[in-house]
Write an enzyme that holds these catalytic residues in place. Structure first.
Site, mmCIF file in Angstrom:
data_model
loop_
_atom_site.group_PDB
_atom_site.id
_atom_site.type_symbol
_atom_site.label_atom_id
_atom_site.label_comp_id
_atom_site.label_asym_id
_atom_site.label_seq_id
_atom_site.Cartn_x
_atom_site.Cartn_y
_atom_site.Cartn_z
ATOM 1 N N LYS A 166 3.736 -16.059 13.954
ATOM 2 C CA LYS A 166 3.682 -15.351 12.673
ATOM 3 C C LYS A 166 5.049 -15.343 12.005
ATOM 4 C CE LYS A 166 1.989 -10.872 10.924
ATOM 5 N NZ LYS A 166 1.293 -9.635 11.360
ATOM 6 N N GLU B 277 -6.819 -10.602 14.989
ATOM 7 C CA GLU B 277 -5.435 -10.537 15.459
ATOM 8 C C GLU B 277 -5.300 -9.600 16.661
ATOM 9 O OE1 GLU B 277 -1.000 -9.586 13.561
ATOM 10 O OE2 GLU B 277 -2.799 -8.730 12.636
ATOM 11 N N CYS C 108 -2.288 -12.350 9.493
ATOM 12 C CA CYS C 108 -2.219 -11.055 8.825
ATOM 13 C C CYS C 108 -1.207 -11.023 7.680
ATOM 14 C CB CYS C 108 -1.947 -9.949 9.842
ATOM 15 S SG CYS C 108 -2.468 -8.310 9.270
#
Length: 295
Positions: free
Chosen positions: A116, A43, A153
Protein backbone atom coordinates in the site's frame (compact mmCIF):
# COMPACT_ATOMS: atom_id res chain seq x y z
CA UNK A 1 -10.80 -15.12 -22.48
CA UNK A 2 -13.21 -12.41 -23.62
CA UNK A 3 -15.85 -12.63 -20.90
CA UNK A 4 -14.86 -13.03 -17.27
CA UNK A 5 -17.03 -13.43 -14.18
CA UNK A 6 -15.55 -11.59 -11.20
CA UNK A 7 -16.63 -11.35 -7.57
CA UNK A 8 -16.55 -8.94 -4.66
CA UNK A 9 -17.12 -10.17 -1.11
CA UNK A 10 -17.74 -8.66 2.30
CA UNK A 11 -17.77 -10.07 5.82
CA UNK A 12 -17.25 -9.24 9.49
CA UNK A 13 -14.03 -10.28 11.24
CA UNK A 14 -13.27 -11.57 14.74
CA UNK A 15 -10.00 -12.07 16.62
CA UNK A 16 -10.01 -15.74 15.59
CA UNK A 17 -7.82 -15.72 12.48
CA UNK A 18 -8.67 -19.31 11.58
CA UNK A 19 -12.37 -18.49 11.71
CA UNK A 20 -11.86 -15.45 9.47
CA UNK A 21 -9.88 -17.47 6.96
CA UNK A 22 -12.56 -20.17 6.97
CA UNK A 23 -15.28 -17.56 6.46
CA UNK A 24 -13.32 -16.05 3.59
CA UNK A 25 -12.91 -19.48 2.04
CA UNK A 26 -16.68 -20.07 2.17
CA UNK A 27 -17.22 -16.82 0.30
CA UNK A 28 -14.57 -17.74 -2.26
CA UNK A 29 -16.15 -21.15 -2.82
CA UNK A 30 -19.58 -19.55 -3.16
CA UNK A 31 -18.21 -17.12 -5.76
CA UNK A 32 -16.41 -19.89 -7.64
CA UNK A 33 -19.60 -21.95 -7.70
CA UNK A 34 -21.25 -18.99 -9.45
CA UNK A 35 -18.54 -19.02 -12.09
CA UNK A 36 -16.25 -16.30 -10.73
CA UNK A 37 -12.59 -16.60 -11.71
CA UNK A 38 -11.26 -13.44 -10.03
CA UNK A 39 -12.49 -13.12 -6.43
CA UNK A 40 -11.66 -10.23 -4.12
CA UNK A 41 -11.62 -10.45 -0.33
CA UNK A 42 -11.43 -7.31 1.80
CA UNK A 43 -8.46 -5.57 3.39
CA UNK A 44 -6.67 -7.23 6.35
CA UNK A 45 -9.41 -9.83 6.87
CA UNK A 46 -7.38 -12.08 9.19
CA UNK A 47 -8.27 -9.84 12.15
CA UNK A 48 -10.47 -6.93 13.11
CA UNK A 49 -9.22 -3.59 11.83
CA UNK A 50 -6.58 -3.09 14.56
CA UNK A 51 -5.62 0.39 13.36
CA UNK A 52 -8.49 1.81 15.43
CA UNK A 53 -5.97 1.90 18.29
CA UNK A 54 -2.29 2.69 18.78
CA UNK A 55 -0.87 -0.45 20.37
CA UNK A 56 2.63 -1.83 19.83
CA UNK A 57 1.39 -5.38 20.46
CA UNK A 58 -0.50 -5.38 17.16
CA UNK A 59 2.79 -5.05 15.30
CA UNK A 60 3.37 -8.69 16.25
CA UNK A 61 0.60 -9.62 13.82
CA UNK A 62 2.91 -8.89 10.88
CA UNK A 63 4.78 -11.85 9.36
CA UNK A 64 6.74 -12.40 6.13
CA UNK A 65 4.58 -13.21 3.11
CA UNK A 66 6.03 -16.74 2.90
CA UNK A 67 4.90 -17.43 6.49
CA UNK A 68 1.47 -15.82 6.28
CA UNK A 69 -1.32 -18.27 7.17
CA UNK A 70 -3.92 -16.70 4.86
CA UNK A 71 -1.59 -16.58 1.86
CA UNK A 72 -0.57 -20.21 2.23
CA UNK A 73 -4.15 -21.32 2.84
CA UNK A 74 -5.55 -19.51 -0.17
CA UNK A 75 -2.75 -20.68 -2.46
CA UNK A 76 -4.17 -24.17 -2.04
CA UNK A 77 -7.75 -22.92 -2.49
CA UNK A 78 -6.84 -21.01 -5.66
CA UNK A 79 -5.17 -24.05 -7.16
CA UNK A 80 -8.07 -26.35 -6.28
CA UNK A 81 -10.74 -24.03 -7.68
CA UNK A 82 -8.72 -22.53 -10.54
CA UNK A 83 -9.36 -18.95 -9.38
CA UNK A 84 -7.29 -15.79 -8.96
CA UNK A 85 -7.20 -14.46 -5.38
CA UNK A 86 -5.68 -11.11 -4.33
CA UNK A 87 -5.01 -11.62 -0.59
CA UNK A 88 -4.53 -8.62 1.73
CA UNK A 89 -2.13 -9.18 4.66
CA UNK A 90 0.04 -7.47 7.27
CA UNK A 91 3.59 -8.05 6.04
CA UNK A 92 6.88 -7.93 7.95
CA UNK A 93 10.02 -7.60 5.83
CA UNK A 94 13.04 -7.43 8.15
CA UNK A 95 12.46 -4.21 10.14
CA UNK A 96 9.78 -2.83 7.83
CA UNK A 97 6.03 -3.40 8.17
CA UNK A 98 3.65 -3.09 5.23
CA UNK A 99 -0.04 -3.25 4.43
CA UNK A 100 0.39 -5.65 1.52
CA UNK A 101 -1.41 -7.77 -1.02
CA UNK A 102 -0.23 -11.08 -2.47
CA UNK A 103 -1.56 -11.84 -5.96
CA UNK A 104 -2.27 -15.58 -6.12
CA UNK A 105 -2.83 -16.95 -9.61
CA UNK A 106 -5.19 -19.75 -10.58
CA UNK A 107 -2.40 -22.34 -10.30
CA UNK A 108 -1.79 -21.43 -6.66
CA UNK A 109 1.44 -19.57 -7.31
CA UNK A 110 2.10 -16.08 -5.95
CA UNK A 111 2.78 -13.72 -8.85
CA UNK A 112 4.03 -10.89 -6.66
CA UNK A 113 3.25 -8.45 -3.86
CA UNK A 114 1.83 -4.94 -3.83
CA UNK A 115 2.52 -2.74 -0.79
CA UNK A 116 0.00 0.00 0.00
CA UNK A 117 1.42 3.31 -1.17
CA UNK A 118 -0.77 5.91 0.56
CA UNK A 119 -0.95 5.48 4.34
CA UNK A 120 -3.71 7.40 6.16
CA UNK A 121 -3.64 8.79 9.66
CA UNK A 122 -6.74 10.06 11.44
CA UNK A 123 -9.10 9.25 14.31
CA UNK A 124 -9.75 5.51 14.24
CA UNK A 125 -7.50 4.99 11.20
CA UNK A 126 -3.97 5.16 12.66
CA UNK A 127 -2.21 3.36 9.84
CA UNK A 128 0.98 5.42 9.87
CA UNK A 129 1.72 3.90 13.28
CA UNK A 130 1.67 0.37 11.81
CA UNK A 131 2.77 0.59 8.18
CA UNK A 132 5.72 1.83 6.19
CA UNK A 133 4.79 3.51 2.88
CA UNK A 134 4.83 0.94 0.11
CA UNK A 135 7.87 0.67 -2.15
CA UNK A 136 6.61 -1.63 -4.92
CA UNK A 137 5.19 0.94 -7.28
CA UNK A 138 2.01 -0.16 -9.02
CA UNK A 139 2.39 -3.62 -10.56
CA UNK A 140 0.04 -5.16 -13.11
CA UNK A 141 -0.02 -8.95 -13.14
CA UNK A 142 -0.76 -11.19 -16.11
CA UNK A 143 -3.03 -13.66 -14.34
CA UNK A 144 -4.61 -16.72 -15.89
CA UNK A 145 -7.68 -14.73 -16.91
CA UNK A 146 -6.83 -11.03 -17.17
CA UNK A 147 -4.24 -8.35 -16.51
CA UNK A 148 -5.03 -7.26 -12.96
CA UNK A 149 -3.84 -4.27 -10.93
CA UNK A 150 -4.52 -3.80 -7.24
CA UNK A 151 -4.61 -0.85 -4.89
CA UNK A 152 -5.51 -0.87 -1.20
CA UNK A 153 -8.13 1.26 0.58
CA UNK A 154 -6.71 4.80 1.03
CA UNK A 155 -5.03 4.42 -2.37
CA UNK A 156 -8.54 4.61 -3.82
CA UNK A 157 -8.84 8.35 -3.14
CA UNK A 158 -5.96 9.16 -5.51
CA UNK A 159 -6.46 9.23 -9.30
CA UNK A 160 -2.80 8.82 -10.20
CA UNK A 161 -2.33 5.13 -9.21
CA UNK A 162 -5.44 4.04 -11.12
CA UNK A 163 -4.20 5.89 -14.22
CA UNK A 164 -0.78 4.26 -13.90
CA UNK A 165 -2.35 0.81 -13.69
CA UNK A 166 -4.44 1.56 -16.78
CA UNK A 167 -1.37 2.83 -18.65
CA UNK A 168 0.42 -0.41 -17.75
CA UNK A 169 -2.37 -2.46 -19.28
CA UNK A 170 -4.60 -3.36 -16.33
CA UNK A 171 -7.90 -4.77 -17.54
CA UNK A 172 -9.40 -4.77 -14.04
CA UNK A 173 -8.50 -2.81 -10.89
CA UNK A 174 -9.15 -4.34 -7.44
CA UNK A 175 -9.60 -2.33 -4.24
CA UNK A 176 -9.69 -4.30 -0.97
CA UNK A 177 -10.90 -1.88 1.70
CA UNK A 178 -11.68 -1.25 5.37
CA UNK A 179 -13.79 1.90 5.69
CA UNK A 180 -16.75 2.87 7.81
CA UNK A 181 -17.92 5.48 10.27
CA UNK A 182 -15.70 8.34 11.45
CA UNK A 183 -15.18 8.12 15.23
CA UNK A 184 -14.64 11.86 15.65
CA UNK A 185 -17.84 12.85 13.84
CA UNK A 186 -20.82 10.47 13.53
CA UNK A 187 -22.47 12.84 11.03
CA UNK A 188 -19.79 12.14 8.42
CA UNK A 189 -21.06 9.62 5.88
CA UNK A 190 -18.44 8.59 3.33
CA UNK A 191 -20.14 5.67 1.60
CA UNK A 192 -21.52 7.42 -1.47
CA UNK A 193 -18.40 9.57 -1.90
CA UNK A 194 -16.25 6.45 -1.52
CA UNK A 195 -18.15 4.65 -4.27
CA UNK A 196 -18.23 7.65 -6.61
CA UNK A 197 -14.47 8.15 -6.31
CA UNK A 198 -13.71 4.64 -7.52
CA UNK A 199 -16.45 4.87 -10.13
CA UNK A 200 -14.65 7.96 -11.39
CA UNK A 201 -11.37 6.07 -11.68
CA UNK A 202 -13.21 3.36 -13.59
CA UNK A 203 -14.89 5.85 -15.91
CA UNK A 204 -11.79 8.00 -16.51
CA UNK A 205 -9.68 4.95 -17.32
CA UNK A 206 -12.45 2.92 -19.00
CA UNK A 207 -11.46 0.04 -16.74
CA UNK A 208 -13.74 -2.12 -14.57
CA UNK A 209 -13.27 -1.87 -10.79
CA UNK A 210 -13.93 -4.38 -8.00
CA UNK A 211 -14.20 -2.98 -4.44
CA UNK A 212 -14.59 -5.18 -1.36
CA UNK A 213 -15.18 -3.63 2.08
CA UNK A 214 -15.66 -5.19 5.50
CA UNK A 215 -18.83 -5.02 7.55
CA UNK A 216 -19.72 -4.97 11.24
CA UNK A 217 -19.26 -2.85 14.35
CA UNK A 218 -15.75 -3.05 15.80
CA UNK A 219 -14.98 -1.64 19.23
CA UNK A 220 -11.40 -0.65 20.00
CA UNK A 221 -9.97 0.73 23.22
CA UNK A 222 -10.46 4.35 22.21
CA UNK A 223 -12.57 4.24 19.05
CA UNK A 224 -15.51 2.42 17.55
CA UNK A 225 -16.09 1.97 13.82
CA UNK A 226 -19.09 0.55 12.02
CA UNK A 227 -17.94 -0.73 8.63
CA UNK A 228 -20.65 -0.25 6.04
CA UNK A 229 -19.78 -2.78 3.35
CA UNK A 230 -21.29 -1.32 0.15
CA UNK A 231 -18.94 -3.49 -1.93
CA UNK A 232 -19.50 -3.16 -5.67
CA UNK A 233 -18.31 -3.92 -9.19
CA UNK A 234 -18.31 -1.48 -12.11
CA UNK A 235 -18.25 -1.86 -15.84
CA UNK A 236 -15.72 0.00 -17.95
CA UNK A 237 -17.90 3.13 -18.02
CA UNK A 238 -17.88 3.43 -14.21
CA UNK A 239 -21.51 2.43 -13.76
CA UNK A 240 -22.17 -0.02 -10.94
CA UNK A 241 -23.05 -3.44 -12.30
CA UNK A 242 -23.84 -4.80 -8.83
CA UNK A 243 -23.51 -3.54 -5.25
CA UNK A 244 -24.20 -4.63 -1.69
CA UNK A 245 -27.12 -2.45 -0.65
CA UNK A 246 -27.18 -3.80 2.93
CA UNK A 247 -24.24 -4.33 5.33
CA UNK A 248 -24.55 -8.12 5.35
CA UNK A 249 -22.10 -10.87 4.55
CA UNK A 250 -22.40 -11.59 0.86
CA UNK A 251 -20.87 -12.41 -2.49
CA UNK A 252 -21.45 -10.20 -5.55
CA UNK A 253 -20.70 -11.42 -9.06
CA UNK A 254 -20.72 -9.72 -12.44
CA UNK A 255 -19.61 -10.62 -15.95
CA UNK A 256 -17.00 -8.36 -17.56
CA UNK A 257 -16.50 -8.36 -21.32
CA UNK A 258 -12.75 -7.75 -21.45
CA UNK A 259 -12.59 -7.41 -25.24
CA UNK A 260 -15.43 -4.88 -25.33
CA UNK A 261 -13.70 -2.87 -22.60
CA UNK A 262 -10.40 -3.01 -24.50
CA UNK A 263 -12.05 -1.68 -27.65
CA UNK A 264 -13.77 1.06 -25.65
CA UNK A 265 -10.43 2.19 -24.17
CA UNK A 266 -8.94 2.40 -27.65
CA UNK A 267 -11.91 4.00 -29.36
CA UNK A 268 -12.75 6.62 -26.74
CA UNK A 269 -9.50 8.50 -27.38
CA UNK A 270 -8.61 9.24 -23.75
CA UNK A 271 -5.25 7.51 -23.94
CA UNK A 272 -4.56 8.85 -27.42
CA UNK A 273 -5.06 12.46 -26.31
CA UNK A 274 -3.11 12.43 -23.06
CA UNK A 275 -0.46 15.16 -22.66
CA UNK A 276 2.12 13.86 -20.16
CA UNK A 277 4.46 16.64 -21.28
CA UNK A 278 2.09 19.09 -19.53
CA UNK A 279 1.73 17.20 -16.27
CA UNK A 280 4.98 18.14 -14.48
CA UNK A 281 3.04 19.75 -11.64
CA UNK A 282 1.87 16.30 -10.63
CA UNK A 283 5.41 15.70 -9.39
CA UNK A 284 5.01 18.49 -6.83
CA UNK A 285 3.02 18.81 -3.61
CA UNK A 286 1.87 22.40 -4.12
CA UNK A 287 1.30 22.42 -7.89
CA UNK A 288 3.96 25.10 -8.37
CA UNK A 289 7.48 24.09 -7.46
CA UNK A 290 8.88 21.63 -9.96
CA UNK A 291 12.16 19.80 -9.60
CA UNK A 292 13.62 22.02 -12.30
CA UNK A 293 12.73 25.28 -10.52
CA UNK A 294 14.36 24.06 -7.30
CA UNK A 295 17.62 23.52 -9.11
Amino acid sequence: MTKLTVAATQMACSWDADENIARGERLVRDAAARGAKLILLQELFETPYFCKDVDYRYMDLAVPIAENKAVNHFKAVAKELGVVLPISVYERANSALYNSLAMIDADGETLGVYRKSHIPDGPGYHEKFYFNPGDTGFPVWETAYAKVGTLICWDQWFPEPARILALKGAEIICYPTAIGSEPQDPTLQSKDHWQRTMQGHSAANLTPVIASNRIGREQGKNAEITFYGASFITGSDGAKLVEAEVPDEMVLTAEIDLEAARRQRLNWGVFRDRRPDLYAELLTLDGQHTHASRR
